[in-house]
Scaffold this motif. Sequence first.
Motif, mmCIF file in Angstrom:
data_model
loop_
_atom_site.group_PDB
_atom_site.id
_atom_site.type_symbol
_atom_site.label_atom_id
_atom_site.label_comp_id
_atom_site.label_asym_id
_atom_site.label_seq_id
_atom_site.Cartn_x
_atom_site.Cartn_y
_atom_site.Cartn_z
ATOM 1 N N LEU A 59 65.795 36.361 81.015
ATOM 2 C CA LEU A 59 65.850 36.891 79.765
ATOM 3 C C LEU A 59 64.735 36.132 78.941
ATOM 4 N N GLY A 60 64.135 36.961 78.090
ATOM 5 C CA GLY A 60 63.162 36.420 77.389
ATOM 6 C C GLY A 60 62.837 37.408 76.112
ATOM 7 N N GLY A 61 62.798 36.640 74.793
ATOM 8 C CA GLY A 61 62.273 37.570 73.970
ATOM 9 C C GLY A 61 60.994 38.293 73.789
ATOM 10 N N ALA A 62 59.853 37.475 74.708
ATOM 11 C CA ALA A 62 58.752 38.130 74.854
ATOM 12 C C ALA A 62 58.129 38.086 76.228
ATOM 13 N N ARG A 63 59.021 37.823 77.236
ATOM 14 C CA ARG A 63 58.453 37.797 78.527
ATOM 15 C C ARG A 63 59.454 38.740 79.209
ATOM 16 N N ARG A 64 58.999 39.229 80.387
ATOM 17 C CA ARG A 64 59.714 40.180 81.157
ATOM 18 C C ARG A 64 60.575 39.381 82.206
ATOM 19 N N SER A 65 61.589 39.973 82.626
ATOM 20 C CA SER A 65 62.590 39.279 83.507
ATOM 21 C C SER A 65 61.735 39.387 84.929
ATOM 22 N N GLY A 66 61.845 38.186 85.685
ATOM 23 C CA GLY A 66 61.125 38.037 86.726
ATOM 24 C C GLY A 66 59.837 37.259 86.814
ATOM 25 N N THR A 67 59.293 37.237 85.536
ATOM 26 C CA THR A 67 57.986 36.317 85.245
ATOM 27 C C THR A 67 58.190 34.915 85.843
ATOM 28 N N VAL A 68 57.271 34.458 86.523
ATOM 29 C CA VAL A 68 57.239 33.126 86.926
ATOM 30 C C VAL A 68 56.723 31.979 85.765
ATOM 31 N N LEU A 69 57.288 31.012 85.542
ATOM 32 C CA LEU A 69 56.993 30.050 84.810
ATOM 33 C C LEU A 69 56.992 28.651 85.511
ATOM 34 N N GLY A 70 55.813 27.962 85.211
ATOM 35 C CA GLY A 70 55.476 26.621 85.655
ATOM 36 C C GLY A 70 55.326 26.741 87.329
ATOM 37 N N PRO A 71 55.366 25.537 87.914
ATOM 38 C CA PRO A 71 55.349 24.316 87.415
ATOM 39 C C PRO A 71 53.870 23.974 86.717
ATOM 40 N N GLY A 72 54.321 22.990 85.713
ATOM 41 C CA GLY A 72 53.149 22.716 84.841
ATOM 42 C C GLY A 72 53.397 23.339 83.544
ATOM 43 N N PRO A 73 52.302 23.632 82.888
ATOM 44 C CA PRO A 73 52.349 23.922 81.221
ATOM 45 C C PRO A 73 52.928 25.188 80.887
ATOM 46 N N VAL A 74 53.492 25.611 79.960
ATOM 47 C CA VAL A 74 54.192 26.743 79.503
ATOM 48 C C VAL A 74 53.829 26.913 78.176
ATOM 49 N N ARG A 75 53.371 28.105 77.585
ATOM 50 C CA ARG A 75 53.108 28.111 75.944
ATOM 51 C C ARG A 75 54.321 29.089 75.721
ATOM 52 N N LEU A 76 54.976 28.624 74.684
ATOM 53 C CA LEU A 76 56.151 29.359 74.039
ATOM 54 C C LEU A 76 55.382 29.782 72.554
ATOM 55 N N GLY A 77 55.573 31.111 72.493
ATOM 56 C CA GLY A 77 55.254 31.953 71.358
ATOM 57 C C GLY A 77 56.324 31.395 70.028
ATOM 58 N N PRO A 78 55.921 31.340 68.808
ATOM 59 C CA PRO A 78 56.608 31.199 67.703
ATOM 60 C C PRO A 78 57.864 31.894 67.727
ATOM 61 N N CYS A 79 59.048 30.998 67.472
ATOM 62 C CA CYS A 79 60.316 31.336 67.580
ATOM 63 C C CYS A 79 60.667 32.058 69.084
ATOM 64 N N GLU A 80 60.032 31.631 69.949
ATOM 65 C CA GLU A 80 60.497 32.291 71.207
ATOM 66 C C GLU A 80 61.451 31.798 71.842
ATOM 67 N N CYS A 81 62.344 32.382 72.691
ATOM 68 C CA CYS A 81 63.491 31.994 73.472
ATOM 69 C C CYS A 81 63.200 32.411 75.084
ATOM 70 N N VAL A 82 63.454 31.776 75.913
ATOM 71 C CA VAL A 82 63.225 32.090 77.325
ATOM 72 C C VAL A 82 64.535 31.436 77.995
ATOM 73 N N ILE A 83 65.088 32.101 78.913
ATOM 74 C CA ILE A 83 66.283 31.672 79.732
ATOM 75 C C ILE A 83 65.837 31.843 81.204
ATOM 76 N N ALA A 84 65.559 31.131 82.025
ATOM 77 C CA ALA A 84 65.140 31.051 83.441
ATOM 78 C C ALA A 84 66.001 30.339 84.318
ATOM 79 N N SER A 85 65.723 30.720 85.669
ATOM 80 C CA SER A 85 66.230 29.851 86.661
ATOM 81 C C SER A 85 65.448 29.745 87.819
#
Length: 137
Positions: A111-137
Motif C-alpha cells: 500500500l502506498g500513498g503515491a505508488r501502486r500495489s505490486g510496484t517493486v522497490l530496491g534493492p538500492g536507492p528509492v526516492r520518496l516523495g514529499p510526505c509519502e508513505c509506503v508499506i511493502a514486503s
Amino acid sequence: DPERTPMQWDGSEGAGFTSGTPWLPHNEDSESRNVSSQERDPGSLLSWYKSLIALRRSSESLRAGGIRFLDLDPEVLAYERGSGASRAIVLLNFASRPRRVVLDAEARVLLGGARRSGTVLGPGPVRLGPCECVIAS
C-alpha cells in the motif's frame, strides 16, 4: 474552539449530525467534505484508512512479531515489522521535500500513498516523495 466541529456525516442541513443547533458550529465545507462524499471517493482520507485497516487485518507481519527501526534518513521514519520470513517495511517521509533511502533488499509495495500495489522497490536507492508513505514486503 474553532478547531473542533461536529462530525460531518453528509451534506444535508446540520451535516447529518443533528437537526438542532450544536454548541460547536459546523465547518463551512460540510456540504462537500463529509463521510458520505468520502465513501464515494477512492482517493479520500477515509478510503486510505479503510485500506490501511484491511491491509493490517490481512497481513500477519503487520499484526504480530517485533519491530526494528531502520536508520535510513533523519526525516524518514523507517521500520520493519514481523518475524521470520513474514516481514513488512514501512517508510514514512515526514519532510515536505523528496528524500532518498537505500534498501538492502527488494520489496513489493502493499500500500502506498503515491505508488501502486505490486510496484517493486530496491534493492538500492528509492526516492520518496514529499510526505509519502509506503508499506511493502
